[in-house]
Design an enzyme around this catalytic site. Structure first.
Site, PDB file in Angstrom:
ATOM      1  N   ALA A  12       0.671  -1.136  -0.170  1.00  0.00           N
ATOM      2  CA  ALA A  12       0.038  -0.025   0.177  1.00  0.00           C
ATOM      3  C   ALA A  12       0.771   1.338  -0.026  1.00  0.00           C
ATOM      4  CB  ALA A  12      -0.923  -0.046   1.318  1.00  0.00           C
ATOM      5  N   ARG A  38       4.187  -5.134   4.783  1.00  0.00           N
ATOM      6  CA  ARG A  38       5.015  -6.398   5.512  1.00  0.00           C
ATOM      7  C   ARG A  38       5.148  -5.952   6.901  1.00  0.00           C
ATOM      8  NH1 ARG A  38       9.516  -7.580   2.362  1.00  0.00           N
ATOM      9  NH2 ARG A  38       9.958  -5.615   1.096  1.00  0.00           N
ATOM     10  N   THR A 103       6.048  -7.050 -12.051  1.00  0.00           N
ATOM     11  CA  THR A 103       6.662  -7.370 -12.927  1.00  0.00           C
ATOM     12  C   THR A 103       8.135  -8.248 -12.535  1.00  0.00           C
ATOM     13  OG1 THR A 103       7.750  -5.347 -13.137  1.00  0.00           O
ATOM     14  CG2 THR A 103       5.924  -5.715 -14.628  1.00  0.00           C
ATOM     15  N   HIS A 158      12.362   4.030 -17.921  1.00  0.00           N
ATOM     16  CA  HIS A 158      11.562   4.254 -16.488  1.00  0.00           C
ATOM     17  C   HIS A 158      12.593   4.910 -15.483  1.00  0.00           C
ATOM     18  CE1 HIS A 158       9.289   0.818 -18.259  1.00  0.00           C
ATOM     19  NE2 HIS A 158       8.401   1.287 -17.383  1.00  0.00           N
ATOM     20  N   LYS A 162      13.259   1.508 -10.718  1.00  0.00           N
ATOM     21  CA  LYS A 162      12.773   0.403 -11.180  1.00  0.00           C
ATOM     22  C   LYS A 162      13.880  -0.740 -11.047  1.00  0.00           C
ATOM     23  CE  LYS A 162      10.219  -1.732 -14.948  1.00  0.00           C
ATOM     24  NZ  LYS A 162       9.190  -2.503 -13.958  1.00  0.00           N
ATOM     25  N   THR A 169       6.258  -4.576 -19.552  1.00  0.00           N
ATOM     26  CA  THR A 169       5.654  -4.053 -20.625  1.00  0.00           C
ATOM     27  C   THR A 169       6.417  -4.531 -22.337  1.00  0.00           C
ATOM     28  OG1 THR A 169       4.851  -2.149 -19.656  1.00  0.00           O
ATOM     29  CG2 THR A 169       4.890  -1.798 -21.956  1.00  0.00           C
TER      30      THR A 169
HETATM   31  N1  LIG Z   1       1.323  -3.870 -14.696  1.00  0.00           N
HETATM   32  C1  LIG Z   1       1.228  -2.782 -14.444  1.00  0.00           C
HETATM   33  O1  LIG Z   1       0.629  -1.610 -15.182  1.00  0.00           O
HETATM   34  C2  LIG Z   1       2.272  -1.823 -13.773  1.00  0.00           C
HETATM   35  C3  LIG Z   1       3.163  -2.510 -13.065  1.00  0.00           C
HETATM   36  N2  LIG Z   1       4.103  -2.051 -12.087  1.00  0.00           N
HETATM   37  C4  LIG Z   1       5.016  -2.917 -11.147  1.00  0.00           C
HETATM   38  O2  LIG Z   1       4.614  -2.810  -9.783  1.00  0.00           O
HETATM   39  C5  LIG Z   1       5.544  -3.224  -9.077  1.00  0.00           C
HETATM   40  C6  LIG Z   1       5.646  -2.215  -7.990  1.00  0.00           C
HETATM   41  O3  LIG Z   1       5.855  -0.995  -8.579  1.00  0.00           O
HETATM   42  P1  LIG Z   1       6.099   0.472  -7.597  1.00  0.00           P
HETATM   43  O4  LIG Z   1       4.956   0.568  -6.904  1.00  0.00           O
HETATM   44  O5  LIG Z   1       6.702   1.393  -8.470  1.00  0.00           O
HETATM   45  O6  LIG Z   1       7.085  -0.295  -6.495  1.00  0.00           O
HETATM   46  P2  LIG Z   1       7.401   0.301  -5.063  1.00  0.00           P
HETATM   47  O7  LIG Z   1       8.683  -0.114  -4.652  1.00  0.00           O
HETATM   48  O8  LIG Z   1       7.046   1.802  -4.958  1.00  0.00           O
HETATM   49  O9  LIG Z   1       6.234  -0.405  -4.298  1.00  0.00           O
HETATM   50  C7  LIG Z   1       6.250  -1.816  -4.007  1.00  0.00           C
HETATM   51  C8  LIG Z   1       5.427  -2.021  -2.525  1.00  0.00           C
HETATM   52  O10 LIG Z   1       5.301  -3.312  -2.392  1.00  0.00           O
HETATM   53  C9  LIG Z   1       5.825  -3.785  -1.054  1.00  0.00           C
HETATM   54  N3  LIG Z   1       6.073  -5.021  -0.841  1.00  0.00           N
HETATM   55  C10 LIG Z   1       7.350  -5.750  -1.426  1.00  0.00           C
HETATM   56  N4  LIG Z   1       7.361  -6.818  -0.834  1.00  0.00           N
HETATM   57  C11 LIG Z   1       6.225  -7.003   0.078  1.00  0.00           C
HETATM   58  C12 LIG Z   1       5.683  -8.028   1.022  1.00  0.00           C
HETATM   59  N5  LIG Z   1       6.390  -9.079   1.127  1.00  0.00           N
HETATM   60  N6  LIG Z   1       4.506  -7.717   1.575  1.00  0.00           N
HETATM   61  C13 LIG Z   1       3.884  -6.761   1.559  1.00  0.00           C
HETATM   62  N7  LIG Z   1       4.445  -5.476   0.855  1.00  0.00           N
HETATM   63  C14 LIG Z   1       5.461  -5.784   0.152  1.00  0.00           C
HETATM   64  C15 LIG Z   1       6.862  -2.560  -0.835  1.00  0.00           C
HETATM   65  O11 LIG Z   1       7.201  -2.455   0.391  1.00  0.00           O
HETATM   66  P3  LIG Z   1       8.656  -2.113   1.172  1.00  0.00           P
HETATM   67  O12 LIG Z   1       8.956  -0.916   0.945  1.00  0.00           O
HETATM   68  O13 LIG Z   1       8.492  -2.712   2.424  1.00  0.00           O
HETATM   69  O14 LIG Z   1       9.659  -3.083   0.328  1.00  0.00           O
HETATM   70  C16 LIG Z   1       6.448  -1.543  -1.290  1.00  0.00           C
HETATM   71  O15 LIG Z   1       5.361  -0.943  -0.649  1.00  0.00           O
HETATM   72  C17 LIG Z   1       6.820  -3.449  -9.815  1.00  0.00           C
HETATM   73  O16 LIG Z   1       6.681  -4.857 -10.097  1.00  0.00           O
HETATM   74  C18 LIG Z   1       6.522  -2.715 -11.145  1.00  0.00           C
HETATM   75  O17 LIG Z   1       7.101  -3.194 -12.167  1.00  0.00           O
HETATM   76  C19 LIG Z   1       4.239  -0.842 -11.651  1.00  0.00           C
HETATM   77  C20 LIG Z   1       3.209   0.160 -12.341  1.00  0.00           C
HETATM   78  C21 LIG Z   1       2.502  -0.394 -13.402  1.00  0.00           C
HETATM   79  O1  LIG Z   2       8.136  -0.157 -12.659  1.00  0.00           O
HETATM   80  C1  LIG Z   2       7.090   0.537 -13.345  1.00  0.00           C
HETATM   81  O2  LIG Z   2       7.085   1.935 -12.727  1.00  0.00           O
HETATM   82  C2  LIG Z   2       6.493   0.076 -14.396  1.00  0.00           C
HETATM   83  N1  LIG Z   2       6.393  -1.158 -14.576  1.00  0.00           N
HETATM   84  C3  LIG Z   2       5.692  -1.717 -15.459  1.00  0.00           C
HETATM   85  C4  LIG Z   2       6.652  -2.663 -16.556  1.00  0.00           C
HETATM   86  O3  LIG Z   2       7.430  -3.132 -15.899  1.00  0.00           O
HETATM   87  O4  LIG Z   2       6.433  -2.463 -17.616  1.00  0.00           O
HETATM   88  C5  LIG Z   2       4.673  -1.039 -16.168  1.00  0.00           C
HETATM   89  C6  LIG Z   2       4.742   0.663 -16.215  1.00  0.00           C
HETATM   90  O5  LIG Z   2       5.731   0.650 -17.514  1.00  0.00           O
HETATM   91  C7  LIG Z   2       5.547   1.052 -15.113  1.00  0.00           C
END
Ligand SMILES: NC(=O)C1=CN([C@@H]2O[C@H](COP(=O)(O)OP(=O)(O)OC[C@H]3O[C@@H](n4cnc5c(N)ncnc54)[C@H](OP(=O)(O)O)[C@@H]3O)[C@@H](O)[C@H]2O)C=CC1
Ligand SMILES: O=C(O)C1=N[C@H](C(=O)O)C[C@H](O)C1
Length: 271
Positions: A12, A38, A103, A158, A162, A169
């Protein structure tokens, strides 16, 4: 109001987590019923609205995913591969729709997610935006129309935080190009050129990754031939496009049969 599907958001406090919280709170089609972080995370035990620096919203972050999932109809999960695999088993146990945006998933993770999908609806996509999923279909069609003399290169950019490359994507786009050509992506994938690489192999699909600043997500699929080039491009300027897609997937998943779906299914773009 209470008949609206209840949504839980994992990770979150993350970039996507916070965007998802805002998106669900703003929706009149779903309600936020839980947020997971977590154990030991500073948000655990706090109201998530206050943790984001605003007014209380009546949802306190928990480190107990199963208890939260049991109260929900869907889980929006943009975290990390190991966490997502764990959440897939728990969401299946709770019979909640699991929307996976994470991802960097490898074969071992995908295998476990496929198992969970025997018992629950899973919607998984490396990109949840409408624009990228249209681009996926366009890439497949262009690849179908052009022969292997047209070199295919996928270039993605990105933000500096990342952790995986190529992006999810980029891999979706490369897969679409390979499908269009009727070839196995694993056999033609070329990522990470460095040093004396030799000349480009005919039919390869190349991947290049740029990381810097706060770039939200940019993808080009380049078809390069002698004397001309076709470039298909998507630029995301705001993470809300991913969050809106994820919520749409959660609502679409209600009442679907157990199985693994993608955004093409959700958007009605599957062929
Ligand atoms: N499919 C799509 O359209 C998109 C996909 N993504 C993907 O989403 C993922 C997250 O991206 P983003 O939000 O930028 O990353 P962030 O690092 O900002 O957020 C990830 C979150 O997940 C938490 N997390 C990790 N492991 C756990 C766990 N075991 N239990 C609970 N929480 C956990 C992290 O907590 P902590 O800080 O404690 O590690 C953090 O709050 C990436 O894989 C990204 O590529 C992103 C954008 C679009
Ligand atoms: O990590 C990101 O930020 C994003 N991840 C996704 C990806 O791996 O393609 C989607 C988006 O591009 C943002």
């Amino acid at each position: 109001m209470t008949d609206l599907p209840g949504i839980v958001i994992t990770g979150a406090s993350g970039r996507m987590g916070q965007m998802l919280i805002r998106t669900v709170l703003a929706s009149d089609r779903a309600r936020l019923v839980g947020c997971v972080e977590r154990a030991g995370h500073a948000w655990v035990g706090r109201d998530v609205g206050e943790a984001m620096g605003g007014a209380a919203v009546g949802v306190v972050a928990t480190d107990d995913p199963l208890e939260a999932f049991a109260r929900a109809q869907a889980v929006l999960d943009f975290t990390a591969p190991a966490a997502t695999v764990e959440f897939a088993a728990l969401a299946a146990q709770a019979r909640a729709v699991h929307v996976i945006g994470t991802t960097g998933l490898e074969a071992e993770h995908l295998h476990k997610i496929a198992w969970a999908a025997h018992h629950a609806v899973i919607v998984r996509a490396g990109n949840m935006s409408l624009g990228v999923n249209l681009l996926v279909q366009m890439t497949k069609k262009v690849a179908q129309a052009l022969d292997a003399d047209w070199d295919v290169e996928v270039v993605e950019a990105h933000h500096r935080r990342k952790v995986d490359a190529p992006s999810g994507t980029a891999l979706m786009l490369g897969q679409a190009a390979a499908d269009g050509r009727g070839v196995d992506l694993a056999a033609v994938r070329d990522a990470g050129r460095d040093g004396i690489t030799g000349v480009r192999r005919l039919g390869d699909i190349g991947f290049s990754s740029i990381r810097g600043g706060d770039i939200v997500g940019e993808h080009d699929v380049i078809f390069a031939a002698d004397g001309e080039r076709v470039v298909l491009r998507h630029i995301a300027t705001d993470r809300s496009v991913f969050a809106r897609g994820a919520l749409r997937a959660a609502l679409w998943g209600q009442g679907q049969k157990p199985g693994e779906y993608d955004m093409l299914d959700v958007l009605g773009l599957s062929e």
